[in-house]
Design an enzyme around this catalytic site. Structure first.
Site, PDB file in Angstrom:
ATOM      1  N   GLU A 287       5.814   0.282  12.376  1.00 18.63           N
ATOM      2  CA  GLU A 287       5.195   1.081  13.723  1.00 18.63           C
ATOM      3  C   GLU A 287       4.854  -0.144  14.412  1.00 18.63           C
ATOM      4  O   GLU A 287       4.121  -1.120  14.008  1.00 18.63           O
ATOM      5  CB  GLU A 287       4.040   1.803  13.133  1.00 18.63           C
TER       6      GLU A 287
ATOM      7  N   LYS B 177       5.378   9.634  18.211  1.00 21.13           N
ATOM      8  CA  LYS B 177       4.378   9.865  17.094  1.00 21.13           C
ATOM      9  C   LYS B 177       3.693  11.257  17.574  1.00 21.13           C
ATOM     10  O   LYS B 177       3.039  11.463  18.380  1.00 21.13           O
ATOM     11  CB  LYS B 177       3.712   8.734  16.794  1.00 21.13           C
TER      12      LYS B 177
ATOM     13  N   CYS C 278       4.257   6.873  10.527  1.00 18.47           N
ATOM     14  CA  CYS C 278       3.144   6.452   9.646  1.00 18.47           C
ATOM     15  C   CYS C 278       2.629   7.952   9.324  1.00 18.47           C
ATOM     16  O   CYS C 278       3.115   8.549   8.574  1.00 18.47           O
ATOM     17  CB  CYS C 278       2.217   5.592  10.280  1.00 18.47           C
TER      18      CYS C 278
ATOM     19  N   VAL D 233      -2.897   2.329   6.445  1.00 24.42           N
ATOM     20  CA  VAL D 233      -4.230   1.758   6.104  1.00 24.42           C
ATOM     21  C   VAL D 233      -4.981   2.402   4.932  1.00 24.42           C
ATOM     22  O   VAL D 233      -5.704   2.016   4.573  1.00 24.42           O
ATOM     23  CB  VAL D 233      -5.241   1.849   7.297  1.00 24.42           C
TER      24      VAL D 233
END
Ligand code: ACM
Length: 264
Positions: free
Chosen positions: A38, A109, A142, A169
């Site tokens: 990404e 996204k 993601c 993350v």
């Protein structure tokens, strides 16, 4: 199908340096289907919409998309890369999908994560599935993984494999993708990054690496490290994903009880 995943460590805003690094890694990979992370040319933590518009580029006409398309042409490969997209006054967290003959499409996204909501507009491209020679390929970015509807939608559209550019993350995704693949009997190719950023004071982010390929039985075929830029190569047969039955009585798509689900 030879899959290649590039796990990188971009420097925020250093688009030319990041592209040069990606370019040298792409030139070395032996694959006909390459997935990049990404926001792979810009870095991740934008501070506001103005910055996303400033670093965002048109897809497919912008210089980054053009360079990646040229590389796909030279490598005779399909390539999926997460890019900051600017379309007029709107910024999207997007993925370019291209192949040896050029541009195939853009995915924007759908599920924006945390501060991305201050910088990007939510996507308006229903989860696309591309019919490539040898594989039907869906795309999500993601945090879309956290919504099982994303991959299920692509499974119902006939995708064998999901290409999944990421900047992870939270710790759960690598293991959770095993479940997503089992639920849908699909392959998942997650391309993540490593390193850290703290461009918003007090909001440090550490990216968890662990780019991976998971097969329709939930087997992790290959997984990268947590902290190093790396390239993964693996050979798969995407047609394995077309068998949706797990025994003589259970088929993961036709056994669904749509009469009982209430999903809206
Ligand atoms: C993320 O969606 N990049 C956490």
């Amino acid at each position: 199908m030879h899959i290649g995943i590039i796990q990188n460590q971009p420097i925020f805003g250093a688009v030319e340096a990041n592209l040069q690094d990606l370019e040298s890694r792409i030139r070395l990979v032996n694959a006909d289907f390459i997935v990049l992370p990404e926001l792979c040319t810009t870095g991740y933590q934008f501070v506001n919409r103005e910055e996303a518009l400033e670093l965002g580029e048109s897809i497919p006409d912008g210089p980054s998309a053009q360079r990646l398309m040229q590389l796909a042409h030279e490598k005779k490969a399909w390539l999926i890369a997460g890019l900051a997209e600017r379309d007029g006054d709107t910024a999207y967290n997007s993925a370019l999908i291209c192949g040896p003959e050029g541009y195939l499409g853009t995915y924007r996204k759908a599920h924006l994560f945390d501060s991305e909501n201050d910088c990007f507009s939510p996507g308006n491209t229903p989860f696309p599935v591309f019919d490539l020679p040898g594989a039907r390929v869906g795309v999500m970015i993601c945090f879309d993984w956290r919504f099982p509807e994303s991959m299920r939608t692509m499974a119902l559209k006939g995708a064998d494999l999901v290409a999944h550019p990421s900047n992870l993350v939270l710790p759960h995704c690598p293991e959770a993708m095993i479940t997503r693949c089992l639920e849908n009997r699909m392959f998942a190719v997650t391309a993540d990054r490593v390193g850290s950023e703290e461009r918003i004071p007090g909001q440090p982010l550490k990216f968890i690496g662990q780019s991976q390929i998971v097969d329709p039985d939930g087997t992790v075929l290959a997984r990268a490290s947590r902290d190093l830029p790396e390239t993964i190569e693996f050979e798969i047969d995407p047609k394995q994903a077309r068998q949706k039955s797990i025994n003589t009585r259970n088929d993961l798509l036709s056994n669904r009880r749509t009469d009982l689900y209430e999903l809206d």
